[in-house]
Scaffold this active site. Structure first.
Site, PDB file in Angstrom:
ATOM      1  N   ARG A 101      15.071  60.145 -14.170  1.00 55.38           N
ATOM      2  CA  ARG A 101      16.074  60.800 -15.039  1.00 55.38           C
ATOM      3  C   ARG A 101      17.429  60.551 -14.401  1.00 55.38           C
ATOM      4  NH1 ARG A 101      16.166  66.562 -18.120  1.00 55.38           N
ATOM      5  NH2 ARG A 101      14.822  65.280 -19.438  1.00 55.38           N
ATOM      6  N   HIS A 128      16.430  58.720 -24.581  1.00 61.39           N
ATOM      7  CA  HIS A 128      15.385  59.649 -24.131  1.00 61.39           C
ATOM      8  C   HIS A 128      14.096  59.326 -24.905  1.00 61.39           C
ATOM      9  CE1 HIS A 128      13.606  63.036 -22.317  1.00 61.39           C
ATOM     10  NE2 HIS A 128      14.231  64.029 -22.907  1.00 61.39           N
ATOM     11  N   GLN A 131      10.948  61.709 -25.306  1.00 64.94           N
ATOM     12  CA  GLN A 131      11.188  62.838 -26.208  1.00 64.94           C
ATOM     13  C   GLN A 131      10.908  62.444 -27.661  1.00 64.94           C
ATOM     14  OE1 GLN A 131      12.391  66.174 -25.439  1.00 64.94           O
ATOM     15  NE2 GLN A 131      11.609  66.403 -27.506  1.00 64.94           N
ATOM     16  N   ASP A 229      20.542  68.690 -31.335  1.00 62.97           N
ATOM     17  CA  ASP A 229      20.487  68.694 -29.866  1.00 62.97           C
ATOM     18  C   ASP A 229      21.713  69.470 -29.394  1.00 62.97           C
ATOM     19  OD1 ASP A 229      20.032  68.078 -27.190  1.00 62.97           O
ATOM     20  OD2 ASP A 229      20.739  66.018 -27.329  1.00 62.97           O
ATOM     21  N   CYS A 269      15.030  69.105 -29.257  1.00 59.60           N
ATOM     22  CA  CYS A 269      14.368  68.663 -28.012  1.00 59.60           C
ATOM     23  C   CYS A 269      14.345  69.769 -26.956  1.00 59.60           C
ATOM     24  CB  CYS A 269      15.065  67.420 -27.479  1.00 59.60           C
ATOM     25  SG  CYS A 269      16.840  67.600 -27.260  1.00 59.60           S
ATOM     26  N   ARG A 297       5.064  66.844 -25.300  1.00 68.39           N
ATOM     27  CA  ARG A 297       5.603  66.012 -24.216  1.00 68.39           C
ATOM     28  C   ARG A 297       4.481  65.679 -23.224  1.00 68.39           C
ATOM     29  NH1 ARG A 297      10.976  66.266 -23.002  1.00 68.39           N
ATOM     30  NH2 ARG A 297      10.445  64.487 -21.686  1.00 68.39           N
TER      31      ARG A 297
HETATM   32  N1  NVA Z   1      21.344  65.404 -24.906  1.00 66.88           N
HETATM   33  C1  NVA Z   1      20.741  66.301 -23.957  1.00 66.88           C
HETATM   34  C2  NVA Z   1      19.253  66.208 -24.017  1.00 66.88           C
HETATM   35  C3  NVA Z   1      18.535  67.175 -23.119  1.00 66.88           C
HETATM   36  C4  NVA Z   1      17.046  67.030 -23.198  1.00 66.88           C
HETATM   37  C5  NVA Z   1      21.257  66.003 -22.559  1.00 66.88           C
HETATM   38  O1  NVA Z   1      21.336  64.822 -22.198  1.00 66.88           O
HETATM   39  O2  NVA Z   1      21.599  66.942 -21.833  1.00 66.88           O
HETATM   40  N1   CP Z   2      13.831  68.069 -23.700  1.00 71.55           N
HETATM   41  C1   CP Z   2      13.899  67.847 -22.373  1.00 71.55           C
HETATM   42  O1   CP Z   2      13.925  66.698 -21.900  1.00 71.55           O
HETATM   43  O2   CP Z   2      13.922  68.976 -21.628  1.00 71.55           O
HETATM   44  P1   CP Z   2      14.229  69.102 -20.066  1.00 71.55           P
HETATM   45  O3   CP Z   2      15.681  68.720 -19.873  1.00 71.55           O
HETATM   46  O4   CP Z   2      13.944  70.517 -19.735  1.00 71.55           O
HETATM   47  O5   CP Z   2      13.347  68.141 -19.332  1.00 71.55           O
END
Ligand code: NVA
Ligand code: CP
Length: 313
Positions: A101, A128, A131, A229, A269, A297
């Site tokens: 990540r 992502h 997801q 989101d 998500c 997930r």
């Molecule tokens: N767009 C959000 C998704 C979190 C799962 C982020 O990148 O923070």
């Molecule tokens: N939706 C998602 O990726 O959640 P987290 O940021 O908690 O992993």
């Protein structure tokens, strides 16, 4: 070596296999499943916070018989200047796979290029993919009626409201085309999709299936799914005040849901910010499938790792 950095890294027959395996894993929850990661170690290297992704991957690796090692960026020498290339080469001497990540998507690409282990995208600023596979699987399980999960997505319309330029908006533009879905994005003019995602779709050779709207009601018309989101993604905190103001007209509320198809699903998500991108009433409504998404997930990522492990033999 097979990697999963974007949704189109799996071919049609592999996506079908991932969905079908995920369905089996969901049904077999709590029972013994084939230990496809037996004697394997997979690391999770996270530069950002996570609840769902981290825990579902760690549990998934354990359930598939593998060993999971969580590494926060501060735990490794990258935080003290060691290069991505050297880190990738070193970790490849120990690991079968790494789940990353990160902010810049190029970190994933460099790990894939320099290392010799499987790399999985657990979210970058750009995409992502785990997801949206879980999301698409969540929809397909409701629509397939015993038929092909993947085919049940074809021709369905998803409306994505709010921060259309974020990793989730991008992921739906690419994934929607892969799944044969129509993707209607609705956001302010400045949030129109960028050139990077448009080039990625072009390079994939898949026909684009997205449209961009500034009027949310136009986007949700005839929609089978309404998706949103957070308005302030991780790394965007400096723009918080401005974003909360600009994105206000794109909140998913009861009025927006009523403008979609009568049986439209609501997806997010998570994490959610009730009162911002979505109301608490919509999150709690019978259209909302947010916790099934979160559960899926686990099943879909187990399936993704199983297919990758099979390909890397
Ligand atoms: N767009 C959000 C998704 C979190 C799962 C982020 O990148 O923070
Ligand atoms: N939706 C998602 O990726 O959640 P987290 O940021 O908690 O992993």
């Amino acid at each position: 070596m097979k990697h999963f950095l974007k949704s189109t890294d799996f071919k049609h027959h592999e996506v079908e296999e991932v969905f079908s395996l995920a369905q089996q894993f969901r049904k077999l929850r709590g029972q013994q499943v084939p230990s496809v990661l037996d004697k394997q170690s997979w690391a999770l290297l996270f530069f950002k916070s996570s609840t769902r992704t981290r825990v579902s991957f760690e549990v998934g690796i354990h359930e598939l018989g593998g060993n999971a090692i969580y590494l926060n960026k501060n735990d490794v020498q990258i935080s003290r200047g060691e290069s991505i290339a050297d880190t990738a080469r070193v970790l490849s001497r120990y690991l079968h796979g790494i789940i990353i990540r990160c902010y810049d998507h190029s970190v994933l690409e460099e790990f894939a290029q320099q290392g010799s282990m499987t790399v999985v995208n657990a979210l970058s600023d750009f995409l992502h993919p785990c997801q949206i596979y879980a999301d698409a699987f969540t929809m397909a399980e409701r629509w397939a009626n015993g038929g092909s999960l993947l085919d049940s997505l074809k021709g369905k319309k998803i409306a994505f409201l709010g921060d259309t330029a974020c990793n989730m908006g991008n992921s739906w533009m690419l994934g929607g085309a892969l799944f044969g879905m129509e993707v209607a994005l609705a956001g302010p003019p400045a949030f129109e999709p960028g050139s990077e995602i448009q080039s990625t779709i072009k390079e994939s050779g898949i026909e684009p299936s997205w449209s961009f709207h500034t009027d949310p009601m136009e986007a949700v018309k005839n929609a089978d799914v309404v998706y949103t989101d957070v308005w302030v993604s991780m790394g965007m905190e400096d723009e918080e005040d401005e974003r909360l103001e600009t994105l206000k007209p794109y909140q998913v509320n009861q009025k927006v849901m009523e403008a979609a198809n009568p049986d439209a699903l609501f997806l997010h998500c998570l994490p959610a910010h009730p009162g911002q991108e979505v109301t608490q009433a919509v999150l709690d409504s019978s259209s909302s499938v947010i916790f099934d998404q979160a559960e899926n997930r686990l099943h879909i990522q187990k399936a993704i790792m199983a297919v990758l492990a099979e390909n890397s033999k």
